[in-house]
Design an enzyme around this catalytic site. Structure first.
Site, PDB file in Angstrom:
ATOM      1  N   ASN A   1       0.762  -1.182   0.019  1.00  0.00           N
ATOM      2  CA  ASN A   1      -0.209   0.003  -0.102  1.00  0.00           C
ATOM      3  C   ASN A   1       0.855   1.294  -0.115  1.00  0.00           C
ATOM      4  OD1 ASN A   1      -2.665  -1.397   0.116  1.00  0.00           O
ATOM      5  ND2 ASN A   1      -2.128  -1.878   2.079  1.00  0.00           N
ATOM      6  N   VAL A   2       1.905   1.283   0.825  1.00  0.00           N
ATOM      7  CA  VAL A   2       2.781   2.338   0.801  1.00  0.00           C
ATOM      8  C   VAL A   2       3.277   2.760  -0.606  1.00  0.00           C
ATOM      9  CG1 VAL A   2       4.927   3.471   1.613  1.00  0.00           C
ATOM     10  CG2 VAL A   2       3.259   2.127   3.216  1.00  0.00           C
TER      11      VAL A   2
ATOM     12  N   GLU B   1       9.627  -4.876 -10.219  1.00  0.00           N
ATOM     13  CA  GLU B   1       9.266  -6.418 -10.237  1.00  0.00           C
ATOM     14  C   GLU B   1       7.800  -6.408 -10.646  1.00  0.00           C
ATOM     15  OE1 GLU B   1      11.839  -7.647  -6.515  1.00  0.00           O
ATOM     16  OE2 GLU B   1       9.619  -7.995  -6.487  1.00  0.00           O
TER      17      GLU B   1
ATOM     18  N   ASN C   1       7.774 -12.516   5.202  1.00  0.00           N
ATOM     19  CA  ASN C   1       7.755 -13.008   3.905  1.00  0.00           C
ATOM     20  C   ASN C   1       9.052 -13.358   3.498  1.00  0.00           C
ATOM     21  OD1 ASN C   1       4.962 -12.137   4.135  1.00  0.00           O
ATOM     22  ND2 ASN C   1       5.463 -10.175   3.278  1.00  0.00           N
TER      23      ASN C   1
ATOM     24  N   GLY D   1      12.903  -8.976  -4.099  1.00  0.00           N
ATOM     25  CA  GLY D   1      13.861  -8.204  -4.695  1.00  0.00           C
ATOM     26  C   GLY D   1      14.533  -6.907  -4.230  1.00  0.00           C
TER      27      GLY D   1
ATOM     28  N   LYS E   1       1.018  -1.852  15.319  1.00  0.00           N
ATOM     29  CA  LYS E   1       0.339  -2.446  16.393  1.00  0.00           C
ATOM     30  C   LYS E   1      -0.032  -1.062  17.153  1.00  0.00           C
ATOM     31  CE  LYS E   1       1.577  -6.653  15.411  1.00  0.00           C
ATOM     32  NZ  LYS E   1       0.673  -7.621  14.948  1.00  0.00           N
TER      33      LYS E   1
END
Lengths: 516, 516
Positions: free
Chosen positions: A284-285, A306, A396, A400, A420
């Site tokens: 999103n950023v 990518e 994750n 790349g 958080k």
């Protein structure tokens, strides 16, 4: 044979399989996955939400269940481009079907198996995957399963909505299963540039790509027909990437990035208007930063990245971006619809390449790429943790980000300053896992500001990172740490107090907040 | 003017300054350094022990003393190729003459000033230096001071025994001081390949170098005569690099490396005989590994590295190495004598290039370089600390190790398993500073053995590193750490216990030994 298969499902579309040899291989997924044996290394297509074979994972998961029910064993080593469609990743992880996973995942079930030690995970720079498999580090690739849009009259393959490592998988695998997906619009043909000029050393030669829109290869993939053991027709939409509308935090980050670009232009370090080729990580950023470019005074921008996210389509449509090169699409439902409905418009402005080219160090350095990637946390000296929560639990993978950070012209990391609900700071005294070192990280951006670390010694970087990027609630704690570290007689070039370096992480573990 | 200068010293040799304009600029070093003002950025030649200007540092140190004695201020920002001759580094550090130092040093006085916070130090990948200075990250370069072997009839410069960043310094500096060193043998001319094809993006084009012995440039450096403010004749031998004879530990390391090469050849990953271009860092271990190649069944080896050490001369003489490319010589007294006495033999087998080419990511990736670098310590997962003792005190710097590690074909780190008479382990639970991440480090070697980390998940790497590379005295401690880390409910992909991760370093600080 094609007649009988037509009876098996409605997906079969003879116009997509235009070569008689391949028509003779048409079968269903359940039959195709019988080619896969216990311990096999299976390399599949798929990069982000695009191009994962649709029938393979359900069929293999089902086969694993039935083999096990009969007392047998069946699990595989799974190689991909990067992440694949979540439902496919989850299906295979749920049945413990994956012994080893490489090079990237972003799915909760797989993540859980990796963190519990049940699944081996090798987290590899995406530009290294093809060469490492070609070198044989993962043994023989037994089966490749590759989604394509069509098989041409002369037995070539029209690539799907991602390229990833498909060229390499088709080259190195002993057996090939092709999934021909009729959903993929015919219009995709011609969007790809498949380069067949890479080699292992000492046979490597210069890769003659100098602009994001250069074409150095061919539009179609090659496959040795003798290796193809099954052709599985499908007719299923690609998965959608989850995207939320830009919020105030990501818009603030985007604002700092745009201001930085103006600063670089004013300093003569980037061309006005066109800047330099941009790379943006998934999320999103990054999507918000790209969307923000529409508001700038930019034109003829190029991207060499990518993935292509929704905001890129908008920038192309508005004429802000002249060309976008990537290895995959990562579009939301709406983005996918926009693309498919307007293929004629987009095809001339988008090139999809193998990931060994989209992420290649030679090209990344030559083009002078501006790399913008997300992170879990950065420390005060500019070391970045992209992968391991608390230093131990994989999120994750590096993907790349290292390819663009290490060889790029400007290497930026973007993140909200807290997570958080403010309990977790993205700026910490020392990161407990380093994916990008202080030598490579040049710019850190949060919603509070931007720290330009270029040409600064560690002691000058640290105060800047705290004052520009940390959330105000954490700044006193961070300055106190630095004050104490710098006051020690052996403070050194990079002052730290090893026994307190992970105090933020210890506080989080003990109290649920890095504020302690 | 040349007559009066001849009277000033015996160094002036008119055959070395063959252009009248430059003869008119001949002066002594004391006069030349009057061009340097407080706060200037001064970029000098020098890489390892070769090519440091001989008269500059003593003259500048003397000028700093006299300026200060008169109540004035004088210090500079000092940019170099890498380390320079120790005596020059020490002289300037002793008088606190350096405000900012970039990109590398390896000298005790400078190190002390950096670690006490008195000298700013920016520790930069050597392949990045030229582009970063060119981009302007270090402001304007006010003065370049470059040692050359001669000035030709048409005003070009015969480079000295190192190239480093000299091409860039001559291009970007406002003023240039040339030191013409008559000691350098005439025979050096023709050994250099100065490439003028690099550019800032978006003007970059492919660099057409595909073999270690390719020549893509010209033998001479260019300088704008209008920028040259002084020509200082010198006649002084290059410094010698300290080298000791290979000991049992470094010979054992070399043995493991040679066995690994045979293993790679057997696996089809390297060509038999010629292998792939080798890079070796500076130091006794690297020198021993190269010396060990003479005993292998290799021929037509090539090296593509930063420096040429003594063992390389022997390999060239014996015909084991066909060609060695570097940016500098780093020879002992004996090695320097061997080279100078046999220039005709060596010149055809050695090419000296700018460090932006010797360390260029494009070339390192294309050639498929086998990188072999030293380290301070590695952790059980393969993260390497090359720079910071105890995580805080800089030793030397990252140098070119990241250039070869990140983009190379095989990335190896070599070290004795212990230091300080067995009190310090080179294998630790977690390194307190990361210069090379687990994603990049492929092979770790100590005298005890070699750990091949390629294609392994973190949990598989850790036990291998301990069992193959750690000193037996430390293995139980390391296994105990891993046992406890893996037993935790949230062990994760990379098991650690943050509160114990630096226990080896805490033990060393408290008791003088990592054994606690």
């Amino acid at each position: 044979m094609s007649t009988s298969v037509q009876q098996r499902g409605t997906a079969y579309d003879p116009s997509r399989i235009r070569h008689p040899h391949f028509r003779g291989l048409v079968t269903d997924a359940a039959s195709a996955v019988e080619q896969i044996a216990d311990g096999d290394t299976v390399a599949i297509s798929g990069f982000a939400s695009a191009g994962t074979p649709k029938a393979f994972a359900p069929a293999l998961a089902e086969r694993i269940r039935s083999v096990r029910a009969a007392g047998g064993r069946l699990s595989v080593n799974l190689l991909t481009g990067a992440s694949v469609a979540s439902e496919a990743e989850a299906m295979l992880a749920e049945v413990d079907g994956i012994a080893l996973r490489m090079p990237y995942q972003s799915e909760p079930t797989a993540r859980g198996k990796i963190n519990s030690g049940e699944m081996d995970y090798v987290d590899v720079h995406l530009s290294h995957v093809a060469q490492q498999v070609w070198q044989g580090h993962y043994g023989d690739v037994d089966v490749a399963v590759v989604e394509v849009a069509a098989i041409t009259e002369d037995g070539k393959l029209v690539p799907a909505m991602s390229v990833g490592n498909n060229k390499t998988w088709l080259d190195v695998a002993d057996k090939v299963i092709l999934e021909v997906n009729s959903w993929i619009p015919d219009g995709v043909e011609g969007m790809h540039d498949i380069y067949y000029g890479t080699a292992l050393p000492p046979q490597r030669r210069p890769i003659m790509l100098s602009r994001a829109d250069d074409r150095i290869g061919q539009p179609l993939l090659e496959v040795d027909p003798a290796k193809v053991v099954a052709v599985v027709p499908t007719d299923q939409r690609d998965s959608a990437s989850a995207l939320t509308k830009p919020d105030a935090v990501s818009e603030a980050i985007a604002g700092h990035v745009l201001e930085f670009f103006q600063h670089e232009v004013a300093g003569g370090r980037m061309p006005a208007g066109s800047l330099l080729p941009l790379q943006a990580g998934i999320g999103n950023v990054a999507n918000a930063v790209l969307a923000g470019l529409a508001a700038g005074s930019f034109s003829d921008l190029t991207c060499y990245s990518e993935v292509i996210q929704d905001s890129m389509l908008q920038l192309i449509r508005e004429g802000t971006v002249a060309h976008a090169s990537a290895t995959a699409l990562a579009l939301s439902e709406d983005g996918l619809t926009e693309l498919v409905d307007n293929f004629e418009l987009y095809r001339d402005h988008i090139t999809l390449r193998p990931q060994e080219i989209s992420n290649h160090p030679e090209i990344v350095r030559r083009l002078g790429i501006v790399g913008m990637n997300g992170m879990l946390e950065a420390d005060v000296y500019g070391n970045v943790n992209s992968t391991h929560v608390g230093g131990t639990r994989i999120m994750n993978g590096i993907g790349g980000s290292g390819d663009f950070t290490r060889n790029g012209y400007v290497s930026m990391f973007l993140s909200p300053s807290t997570a958080k609900n403010g309990a977790v700071s993205a700026i910490v005294p020392m990161v407990p896992h380093v994916d990008h070192t202080e030598h490579d990280v040049q710019v850190i951006v949060t919603e509070h500001g931007l720290a330009d670390l270029r040409a600064l010694s560690p002691r000058k970087r640290s105060r800047l990172v705290v004052d520009r990027c940390a959330d105000p609630a954490f700044r006193p704690l961070l300055h106190d740490y630095l004050d104490r570290a710098e006051a020690r007689p052996d403070a050194g070039n990079t002052p730290h107090i090893l026994e307190d370096a992970f105090s933020f992480h210890a506080g989080l573990a003990a109290t649920g907040s890095m504020l302690g």
